[in-house]
Design an enzyme around this catalytic site. Sequence first.
Site, PDB file in Angstrom:
ATOM      1  CE  LYS A 296      -1.311  -3.640   3.116  1.00 58.93           C
ATOM      2  NZ  LYS A 296      -1.557  -4.841   2.309  1.00 58.93           N
TER       3      LYS A 296
ATOM      4  CB  SER B 199      -0.875   0.010   1.251  1.00 57.01           C
ATOM      5  OG  SER B 199      -1.523   1.254   1.373  1.00 57.01           O
TER       6      SER B 199
ATOM      7  CE1 TYR C  25      -3.777  -2.003   5.072  1.00 65.38           C
ATOM      8  CE2 TYR C  25      -3.222   0.259   4.487  1.00 65.38           C
ATOM      9  CZ  TYR C  25      -3.627  -1.015   4.113  1.00 65.38           C
ATOM     10  OH  TYR C  25      -3.884  -1.291   2.782  1.00 65.38           O
TER      11      TYR C  25
HETATM   12  N1  LIG Z   1      -8.422  -0.855  -2.482  1.00 68.28           N
HETATM   13  C1  LIG Z   1      -7.413  -0.042  -2.337  1.00 68.28           C
HETATM   14  O1  LIG Z   1      -7.482   1.141  -2.719  1.00 68.28           O
HETATM   15  C2  LIG Z   1      -6.126  -0.528  -1.718  1.00 68.28           C
HETATM   16  C3  LIG Z   1      -5.099   0.409  -1.563  1.00 68.28           C
HETATM   17  C4  LIG Z   1      -3.899  -0.018  -1.014  1.00 68.28           C
HETATM   18  C5  LIG Z   1      -3.719  -1.333  -0.663  1.00 68.28           C
HETATM   19  N2  LIG Z   1      -4.730  -2.231  -0.798  1.00 68.28           N
HETATM   20  C6  LIG Z   1      -4.464  -3.623  -0.405  1.00 68.28           C
HETATM   21  O2  LIG Z   1      -4.978  -4.515  -1.378  1.00 68.28           O
HETATM   22  C7  LIG Z   1      -5.311  -5.758  -0.785  1.00 68.28           C
HETATM   23  C8  LIG Z   1      -6.728  -6.147  -1.188  1.00 68.28           C
HETATM   24  O3  LIG Z   1      -7.600  -5.148  -0.709  1.00 68.28           O
HETATM   25  P1  LIG Z   1      -9.034  -4.852  -1.344  1.00 68.28           P
HETATM   26  O4  LIG Z   1      -9.132  -3.392  -1.536  1.00 68.28           O
HETATM   27  O5  LIG Z   1      -9.311  -5.775  -2.459  1.00 68.28           O
HETATM   28  O6  LIG Z   1      -9.936  -5.217  -0.068  1.00 68.28           O
HETATM   29  P2  LIG Z   1     -11.352  -5.937   0.087  1.00 68.28           P
HETATM   30  O7  LIG Z   1     -12.225  -5.675  -1.087  1.00 68.28           O
HETATM   31  O8  LIG Z   1     -11.812  -5.593   1.450  1.00 68.28           O
HETATM   32  O9  LIG Z   1     -10.958  -7.503   0.041  1.00 68.28           O
HETATM   33  C9  LIG Z   1     -10.061  -7.985   0.988  1.00 68.28           C
HETATM   34  C10 LIG Z   1      -9.878  -9.465   0.747  1.00 68.28           C
HETATM   35  O10 LIG Z   1      -8.899  -9.943   1.686  1.00 68.28           O
HETATM   36  C11 LIG Z   1      -9.519 -10.906   2.554  1.00 68.28           C
HETATM   37  N3  LIG Z   1      -8.969 -10.717   3.902  1.00 68.28           N
HETATM   38  C12 LIG Z   1      -8.859  -9.567   4.603  1.00 68.28           C
HETATM   39  N4  LIG Z   1      -8.289  -9.798   5.793  1.00 68.28           N
HETATM   40  C13 LIG Z   1      -8.044 -11.135   5.827  1.00 68.28           C
HETATM   41  C14 LIG Z   1      -7.505 -12.003   6.798  1.00 68.28           C
HETATM   42  N5  LIG Z   1      -7.065 -11.551   7.971  1.00 68.28           N
HETATM   43  N6  LIG Z   1      -7.425 -13.333   6.517  1.00 68.28           N
HETATM   44  C15 LIG Z   1      -7.855 -13.800   5.321  1.00 68.28           C
HETATM   45  N7  LIG Z   1      -8.393 -13.036   4.369  1.00 68.28           N
HETATM   46  C16 LIG Z   1      -8.486 -11.716   4.629  1.00 68.28           C
HETATM   47  C17 LIG Z   1     -11.014 -10.670   2.454  1.00 68.28           C
HETATM   48  O11 LIG Z   1     -11.713 -11.870   2.768  1.00 68.28           O
HETATM   49  P3  LIG Z   1     -13.236 -11.884   3.292  1.00 68.28           P
HETATM   50  O12 LIG Z   1     -14.135 -11.755   2.077  1.00 68.28           O
HETATM   51  O13 LIG Z   1     -13.361 -13.202   3.949  1.00 68.28           O
HETATM   52  O14 LIG Z   1     -13.408 -10.728   4.229  1.00 68.28           O
HETATM   53  C18 LIG Z   1     -11.137 -10.270   0.990  1.00 68.28           C
HETATM   54  O15 LIG Z   1     -11.081 -11.418   0.163  1.00 68.28           O
HETATM   55  C19 LIG Z   1      -5.138  -5.570   0.732  1.00 68.28           C
HETATM   56  O16 LIG Z   1      -3.912  -6.116   1.146  1.00 68.28           O
HETATM   57  C20 LIG Z   1      -5.122  -4.052   0.886  1.00 68.28           C
HETATM   58  O17 LIG Z   1      -4.359  -3.651   2.004  1.00 68.28           O
HETATM   59  C21 LIG Z   1      -5.933  -1.857  -1.322  1.00 68.28           C
END
Ligand SMILES: NC(=O)c1ccc[n+]([C@@H]2O[C@H](COP(=O)([O-])OP(=O)(O)OC[C@H]3O[C@@H](n4cnc5c(N)ncnc54)[C@H](OP(=O)(O)O)[C@@H]3O)[C@@H](O)[C@H]2O)c1
Length: 267
Positions: A171, A148, A167
């Site tokens: 990261k 991130s 967080y």
């Molecule tokens: N979206 C953004 O703008 C953004 C920006 C920077 C970084 N990120 C990073 O990108 C990655 C994906 O994020 P996203 O935006 O796609 O989030 P999201 O839509 O909330 O999806 C998160 C996914 O990770 C799973 N998950 C979360 N915590 C977990 C845990 N402790 N154990 C197992 N599974 C877990 C969730 O499973 P469940 O369905 O079971 O909850 C879901 O499949 C993350 O690492 C996040 O930090 C995202």
Amino acid sequence: MVSWAVTGATRGIGFGFVDNLSSDSNNQVFALIRSRSSAGPLEELAAKRGNIHIVVTDIADPKKLEEAAAEVSKVTAGALDVLILNAGSAVPETSGLPPTAFHGKKEALENEVNENIKNNLFSNIFVIEAFLELIRKGTEKKIAFVSSSSGDVEFTRITGISAVLGYSIAKAGMNMVMTKYAVELANEGIRTLSMSPGWVATDAAEAVTGDPEIRKFFLNAFHKLDPTVTGPIPVETSVAAQLKLVKNLTAEDSGKFVTHNGNSEWF
Ligand SMILES: NC(=O)c1ccc[n+]([C@@H]2O[C@H](COP(=O)([O-])OP(=O)(O)OC[C@H]3O[C@@H](n4cnc5c(N)ncnc54)[C@H](OP(=O)(O)O)[C@@H]3O)[C@@H](O)[C@H]2O)c1
């Protein structure tokens, strides 16, 4: 066939990886999830595409992960080409607070940092440990981490975002862990990469920047880096950009932390 394992594959970016990769029948995709309760769309996709294998596991539990790796190993004859560490989220409720808000609140501070380290750092190390033997036997030998911008010092300095303390620490720490694996495993031909996915339209982004007032705050902060940014990018765009980086990852670039653009452009 190229085999891929993706954690956090039920929703958002993780589901996007599975969707993109499984559209090519030369790929075999292992979707690692913690529960089937949010896996409806993934299960529907897997019913249509025979190259998706859903594996239920717990990334906080090394023993469960060994079982997951054994399940993958049975299908791939002991190998895995690419591991994508995507699962993660900002926890707990104190994540909106800046560092000084924890003054005199030792327990809240420890909880903020420890929960994020557990959720976003140790769990990823456990996943690497469980799958490393398979990666060693794979052809691609790559491990990618979805990091991130929050874990970047320059991004934080310029945008002035003081919240999401634990967080950001987790990261940033995990970026270093990926670099440590890169240098340790380089002579085995294993490569690692940490990638910021950009600001991506997912449930997680909606939870943090969905409220109009909060979105205004973040947009103002982001405009200090890029005055043209207007909102999050689609999952498909982020995933395609990240996969290009993973596919083109060279030994020279192993262990780096880059944006989805492959440089220091965050949006
Ligand atoms: N979206 C953004 O703008 C953004 C920006 C920077 C970084 N990120 C990073 O990108 C990655 C994906 O994020 P996203 O935006 O796609 O989030 P999201 O839509 O909330 O999806 C998160 C996914 O990770 C799973 N998950 C979360 N915590 C977990 C845990 N402790 N154990 C197992 N599974 C877990 C969730 O499973 P469940 O369905 O079971 O909850 C879901 O499949 C993350 O690492 C996040 O930090 C995202």
